[in-house]
Design a protein around this motif. Structure first.
Motif, PDB file in Angstrom:
ATOM      1  N   UNK A  56      -6.560  49.098  73.141  1.00 50.55           N
ATOM      2  CA  UNK A  56      -7.477  48.721  72.071  1.00 50.55           C
ATOM      3  C   UNK A  56      -8.529  49.804  71.891  1.00 50.55           C
ATOM      4  N   UNK A  57      -8.562  50.411  70.754  1.00 47.69           N
ATOM      5  CA  UNK A  57      -9.576  51.409  70.470  1.00 47.69           C
ATOM      6  C   UNK A  57     -10.947  50.753  70.408  1.00 47.69           C
ATOM      7  N   UNK A  84      -2.811  45.517  77.803  1.00 37.37           N
ATOM      8  CA  UNK A  84      -2.146  44.443  78.545  1.00 37.37           C
ATOM      9  C   UNK A  84      -2.107  44.741  80.042  1.00 37.37           C
ATOM     10  N   UNK A  85      -2.123  43.674  80.849  1.00 40.21           N
ATOM     11  CA  UNK A  85      -2.042  43.849  82.297  1.00 40.21           C
ATOM     12  C   UNK A  85      -3.224  43.315  83.059  1.00 40.21           C
ATOM     13  N   UNK A  86      -4.137  42.604  82.358  1.00 38.92           N
ATOM     14  CA  UNK A  86      -5.328  42.066  83.023  1.00 38.92           C
ATOM     15  C   UNK A  86      -5.188  40.577  83.327  1.00 38.92           C
ATOM     16  N   UNK A 106      -8.065  37.793  77.069  1.00 37.21           N
ATOM     17  CA  UNK A 106      -8.869  38.950  76.682  1.00 37.21           C
ATOM     18  C   UNK A 106      -8.304  39.733  75.489  1.00 37.21           C
ATOM     19  N   UNK A 107      -6.985  39.759  75.330  1.00 37.58           N
ATOM     20  CA  UNK A 107      -6.388  40.585  74.272  1.00 37.58           C
ATOM     21  C   UNK A 107      -6.649  39.990  72.881  1.00 37.58           C
ATOM     22  N   UNK A 108      -6.271  38.745  72.676  1.00 35.64           N
ATOM     23  CA  UNK A 108      -6.504  38.123  71.369  1.00 35.64           C
ATOM     24  C   UNK A 108      -7.992  37.881  71.127  1.00 35.64           C
ATOM     25  N   UNK A 109      -8.745  37.683  72.196  1.00 37.36           N
ATOM     26  CA  UNK A 109     -10.207  37.571  72.100  1.00 37.36           C
ATOM     27  C   UNK A 109     -10.787  38.854  71.505  1.00 37.36           C
TER      28      UNK A 109
END
Length: 306
Positions: A56-57, A84-86, A106-109
């Protein structure tokens, strides 16, 4: 005389300009993610859509190393670009982050927050551990967030949170761009309560008091008494011999609803009741993606209304 004066002015001005360049700072919104396994994350990276399956930039994460009570290595981490990976299986020794094949909210957040704050930098601080309770009587082998609980070696999950926060905030330039970063706390996201619902009626009944104190301490640690808080409402897969996985789940759910009803800067996410499960305790990948979006929507709304 005039030439000498100009020379003195220039000799004074250049260091001042240099100093001004050195103290130029970036302001970055920071969000804290905490709780037990459904915050830790059991989604599979292989299930992610393309939009979430990449770095994510302008989004950075400090993920504190998750360990049991008594382990002095809890909370260590390193700022890196979010990818990804958290999820469960992630670890860090403060020098290297070891990504897993799982993800959490966390990603979609982050993706949803980028829609609200385009072209801004976003920071996430995360510490979560599966199976942990707030009440020390429900800690089992996983750990307790209760601040007064001595645990093993006098270290508990709240201590790991404090280490995570300290290590994250001690980094002055989280994206290594040469500018000092000022992290502005914008919210706490809490997904926890299942373990407190699994033991006794007394533990579940006391959840409101424990939850309120926990959120008060989080706010104090982040130096913002009115910091927005979003709670994920626990749910049940009903996949157990007697039907219910969390025997006293309704009492914890009541406590969560009471908390957000009595705190004007708090919201609750209820969509969890509709999620499917990958096992009897954890949501499936689609559930984590939706939960992250709902967390972002709620925390954004709370910040607008402040």
């Amino acid at each position: 005389m005039r030439q000498t004066l100009i020379t003195l002015i220039i000799s004074f001005l250049f260091p001042v300009l240099g100093y001004c360049q050195q103290i130029k700072k970036d302001t970055i919104k920071v969000f804290y993610l905490a709780g037990q396994s459904n915050m830790e994350g059991y989604g599979y990276n292989s299930d992610l859509p393309k939009s979430l399956k990449q770095p994510f930039k302008n989004v950075y994460i400090f993920h504190g190393n998750s360990v049991p009570d008594g382990d002095a290595k809890g909370g260590f981490g390193k700022w890196e670009i979010l990818q990804p990976g958290h999820g469960v299986g992630f670890s860090s020794d403060s020098q290297n982050n070891n990504l897993s094949n799982r993800f959490g909210v966390e990603l979609s957040f982050a993706k949803k927050l980028q829609e609200y704050y385009p072209n801004e930098k976003i920071a996430i601080i995360k510490y979560a551990r599966g199976g942990t309770s707030i009440d020390s009587l429900a800690a089992g082998e996983f750990g307790s967030w209760e601040p007064d609980y001595k645990g093993l070696n006098g270290i508990n999950q709240y201590d790991h949170f404090l280490t995570t926060l300290k290590e994250a905030l001690n980094t002055k330039d989280i994206n290594a761009d040469g500018k000092e970063d000022v992290l502005i706390p914008c919210g706490v996201i809490w997904m926890q309560g299942e373990s407190d619902a699994a033991y006794t009626e007394a533990i579940a009944t006391n959840y409101y008091n424990h939850l309120k104190r926990m959120m008060d301490l989080f706010r104090a640690s982040l130096r913002a008494d009115d910091l927005p808080v979003v709670i994920g409402k626990i749910s049940d897969s009903w996949n157990d011999q007697d039907g219910k996985v969390w025997d006293y789940g309704e009492l914890v759910q009541y406590a969560q609803e009471k908390y957000v009803k009595t705190d004007k800067n708090a919201k609750i996410i209820r969509n969890t009741r509709y999620y499917k499960y990958s096992d009897k305790w954890h949501y499936d990948s689609e559930g984590y993606i939706d939960l992250g979006k709902k967390f972002a929507e709620a925390i954004h709304q709370l910040n607008i209304n402040k």
